[in-house]
Structure formats: C-alpha cells, structure tokens
Design an enzyme around this catalytic site. Sequence first.
Site, mmCIF file in Angstrom:
data_model
loop_
_atom_site.group_PDB
_atom_site.id
_atom_site.type_symbol
_atom_site.label_atom_id
_atom_site.label_comp_id
_atom_site.label_asym_id
_atom_site.label_seq_id
_atom_site.Cartn_x
_atom_site.Cartn_y
_atom_site.Cartn_z
ATOM 1 N N SER A 152 0.778 -1.160 -0.187
ATOM 2 C CA SER A 152 -0.051 0.078 0.018
ATOM 3 C C SER A 152 1.043 1.305 -0.112
ATOM 4 C CB SER A 152 -0.792 -0.096 1.378
ATOM 5 O OG SER A 152 -1.286 1.270 1.552
ATOM 6 N N TYR A 164 -0.738 -1.858 10.172
ATOM 7 C CA TYR A 164 -0.935 -1.997 8.583
ATOM 8 C C TYR A 164 0.219 -1.557 7.938
ATOM 9 C CZ TYR A 164 -3.239 -1.566 3.993
ATOM 10 O OH TYR A 164 -3.806 -1.693 2.882
ATOM 11 N N LYS A 168 2.790 -3.602 5.637
ATOM 12 C CA LYS A 168 2.933 -3.458 4.293
ATOM 13 C C LYS A 168 4.470 -3.195 3.745
ATOM 14 C CE LYS A 168 -1.223 -3.991 2.635
ATOM 15 N NZ LYS A 168 -1.638 -5.480 1.980
HETATM 16 N N1 LIG Z 1 -8.532 -1.045 -1.873
HETATM 17 C C1 LIG Z 1 -7.567 -0.362 -1.612
HETATM 18 O O1 LIG Z 1 -7.811 1.007 -2.233
HETATM 19 C C2 LIG Z 1 -6.312 -0.891 -1.223
HETATM 20 C C3 LIG Z 1 -5.366 0.173 -1.080
HETATM 21 C C4 LIG Z 1 -3.878 -0.190 -0.438
HETATM 22 C C5 LIG Z 1 -4.054 -1.478 -0.351
HETATM 23 N N2 LIG Z 1 -4.623 -2.358 -0.489
HETATM 24 C C6 LIG Z 1 -4.467 -3.971 -0.295
HETATM 25 O O2 LIG Z 1 -5.216 -4.799 -1.546
HETATM 26 C C7 LIG Z 1 -5.491 -6.005 -0.836
HETATM 27 C C8 LIG Z 1 -7.196 -6.024 -1.086
HETATM 28 O O3 LIG Z 1 -7.960 -4.999 -0.424
HETATM 29 P P1 LIG Z 1 -9.281 -4.882 -0.798
HETATM 30 O O4 LIG Z 1 -9.679 -3.342 -0.629
HETATM 31 O O5 LIG Z 1 -9.821 -5.707 -2.057
HETATM 32 O O6 LIG Z 1 -10.076 -5.659 0.602
HETATM 33 P P2 LIG Z 1 -11.142 -6.467 1.034
HETATM 34 O O7 LIG Z 1 -11.601 -6.206 2.379
HETATM 35 O O8 LIG Z 1 -12.465 -5.763 -0.061
HETATM 36 O O9 LIG Z 1 -11.004 -7.983 0.518
HETATM 37 C C9 LIG Z 1 -10.018 -8.318 1.477
HETATM 38 C C10 LIG Z 1 -10.462 -10.019 1.339
HETATM 39 O O10 LIG Z 1 -9.266 -10.914 2.176
HETATM 40 C C11 LIG Z 1 -9.941 -11.838 2.816
HETATM 41 N N3 LIG Z 1 -9.083 -12.131 4.039
HETATM 42 C C12 LIG Z 1 -8.817 -11.526 5.189
HETATM 43 N N4 LIG Z 1 -8.052 -12.315 5.869
HETATM 44 C C13 LIG Z 1 -7.859 -13.618 5.109
HETATM 45 C C14 LIG Z 1 -7.114 -14.492 5.587
HETATM 46 N N5 LIG Z 1 -6.408 -14.538 6.996
HETATM 47 N N6 LIG Z 1 -6.968 -15.744 4.765
HETATM 48 C C15 LIG Z 1 -7.989 -15.692 3.797
HETATM 49 N N7 LIG Z 1 -8.501 -14.487 3.246
HETATM 50 C C16 LIG Z 1 -8.464 -13.497 4.216
HETATM 51 C C17 LIG Z 1 -11.222 -11.245 3.235
HETATM 52 O O11 LIG Z 1 -12.127 -12.364 3.739
HETATM 53 C C18 LIG Z 1 -11.744 -10.408 2.297
HETATM 54 O O12 LIG Z 1 -12.440 -11.166 1.134
HETATM 55 C C19 LIG Z 1 -5.318 -5.837 0.729
HETATM 56 O O13 LIG Z 1 -3.966 -6.456 0.891
HETATM 57 C C20 LIG Z 1 -5.197 -4.441 0.878
HETATM 58 O O14 LIG Z 1 -4.253 -4.137 2.058
HETATM 59 C C21 LIG Z 1 -6.052 -2.208 -0.988
#
Ligand SMILES: NC(=O)c1ccc[n+]([C@@H]2O[C@H](COP(=O)([O-])OP(=O)(O)OC[C@H]3O[C@@H](n4cnc5c(N)ncnc54)[C@H](O)[C@@H]3O)[C@@H](O)[C@H]2O)c1
Length: 303
Positions: A152, A164, A168
Amino acid sequence: MGNFLAGKVVAVTGAGRGIGRAVALACAAEGAKVVVNDYGVSIEGAEPASEIAGTVVKEIEAAGGEAVAVADDIATMAGGQRVVDTALERYGRIDGVVCVAGILRERMLFNMSEEEWDPVVATHLKGTFTVFRAASAVMRERRGGTLIGFTSGNHQGSVSQANYSAAKGGIISLVRSAALGLHKYGVTANCVAPVARTRMSANVPMELKEIGEPEDVAALVVYLLSDRAREERITGQVYTIAGPKIAVWAQPRELRAAYADGSWTPEKLADFLPGTVGTDPMPMLTQLEAMAAAAASKERPNA
Ligand SMILES: NC(=O)c1ccc[n+]([C@@H]2O[C@H](COP(=O)([O-])OP(=O)(O)OC[C@H]3O[C@@H](n4cnc5c(N)ncnc54)[C@H](O)[C@@H]3O)[C@@H](O)[C@H]2O)c1
C-alpha cells in the site's frame, strides 16, 4: 476471454471480495485455472464464512472458466500450504501466486493493543510468507513462476494504522528478498500498491484523490503473471495502480554519505551531521494537517 495466461495455474488469496475477486476473475478470463482462497472474514478479520470463496468459483465456472475454492486462513502455515497443494492436486502445477488477503484494525500507536497488532501483521505479512514459502519451493524445482505481494502507499507511514503500515513495508522487503533469492531459478517477485474502490478503501482515513476500480488492478496483475512481463525480466518492483495511473516506486538507496576523520562521537555527529548528510524530508509530514481534517470529517477513531 483472452489468452494472456493460457495454460497457467494461479492462486489468489483474499479472492472472495474486492481486488482479489477481480484478480481471480481476470486470471480465469485470460485462460488461467484459478485457486480462489478466502477466509471470508469481516474487514477487522472476524467471523469467517467459508462460502465466499465458493461464490467466486461459481462465477468463474459460469463464465466458462475453471476454479477451485480454498477457505483456509492464510495466516497459518497449513493454510498457505493448502493453497499451493490444492493447485498441484487439482491442476498439477502452480505458475503464479497473488497474495491479496488483508484486514484492518485501526488505532493510534499509543493505544494499540496486541490484539490489534498481531492479526494485522499475521494476515498481511505472514499471510504473504506462508503462500510464497509453499509456492517458491515448487517454483524453484521447476525453474519458473511468479510471486505477487500486495502492499500500500501506506508503507510510507500511517497516522493511525502503524500495524498495517509496518506489515505493508515488510511485504515490500519480503518481495525484494524473494526476487533476489529466487532470481537464479527463474522466479520473479513483484509488489502491487493498489488504490481501488472496495470496502477497505471506504475505510481509509483520508480522501483518495486518485482511485480506480479493482478491475484496473487486476489488469496489472494479469500482465505481471504473464510471459510478456517475464520476457521483460520485471522483478523486485513495486507498482502503484490507481485508475488510469500506473507508477513505479524507487528502490531504497542511500541519499548522501559522509565520512568521519577517525571514529564518531556524539559531539562530532552533532557538529557534522546537520550540514553534511542532513535529512531527507518526509513527504507525508507535510500532509498531516490535510489528513487530520479529512479524518475529522470521516469520524475516525482518535483513541
Ligand atoms: N482497496 C484499496 O484501495 C487498497 C489500497 C491499498 C492496499 N490495498 C490492499 O489490497 C488488498 C485487497 O484489499 P481490498 O480493498 O480488496 O480488501 P477487501 O476487504 O475487499 O478484501 C480482502 C479479502 O481478504 C480476505 N481475507 C482476510 N483475511 C484473510 C485470511 N487470513 N485468509 C484468507 N483470506 C482473508 C477477506 O475475507 C476479504 O475477502 C489488501 O491487501 C489491501 O491491504 C487495498
């Protein structure tokens, strides 16, 4: 359906929702057989529900693709191993793993508990290690494969998500270590820092000016998994993708160096350091007021 990933087998963690789901669907649409992993938890990592991964498998099958669900917790060694073993047992190979799973437990550092620190680091950082560990052993043997971690922009630091941010930052170092350690076996490792509309981004403490859809992120992941990216020898990189924007992050490097005449003392450093190596101003420090205003308007926890 395209054929960017024809014949490949790809495992995606956190593939039940958000970005992971878009990655799994895009990989299948480009010809990959997909292991869809999701523990099915709330944004804080609670209340596991196994059906979430299965729902995405059904979506892939309905579109004519092939996929298998794994509902394990990838923060465990057994969970990471099962993701890779399922690919091998069902499809006979593993070409790429994409570690997307993540949770948030937001709290100011001075109030953060062990229960807020440990699961966040375990899900993101250990959850990338468990899958990379299992996959890299197979990829080393067959001399090829692609590892993709999810970081991130917050790896630069975060006011209220030190857990977090630390996880990251750790993922970037893990990916670079994988790139170095597996280079001679033909395995590549890269990191994606996405900005996309999901339940998680709806929770960030500031307004995101540059943001896109999970499908934008999925396109980058498909490319990085493909032979086209491997031909370009892309490894050890961190890419941000935010809607129409794609950016590459700098490799860490020393900015300025100076040398002592003899050994250092605190006194010598006090006289010498400010005027020689100095500091490298932290960009996010200049944004603190704007972030605080945005956080106040979104009712962030200040506890
Ligand atoms: N959305 C953004 O803008 C953004 C920004 C920076 C980083 N990220 C990163 O991208 C990734 C996806 O984020 P997102 O926005 O799609 O989140 P989200 O919450 O929509 O999806 C995350 C998924 O991970 C699953 N999960 C959580 N713990 C788990 C585990 N122990 N084992 C298996 N599955 C597990 C959850 O059930 C969920 O379905 C994450 O790593 C997040 O930190 C997202």
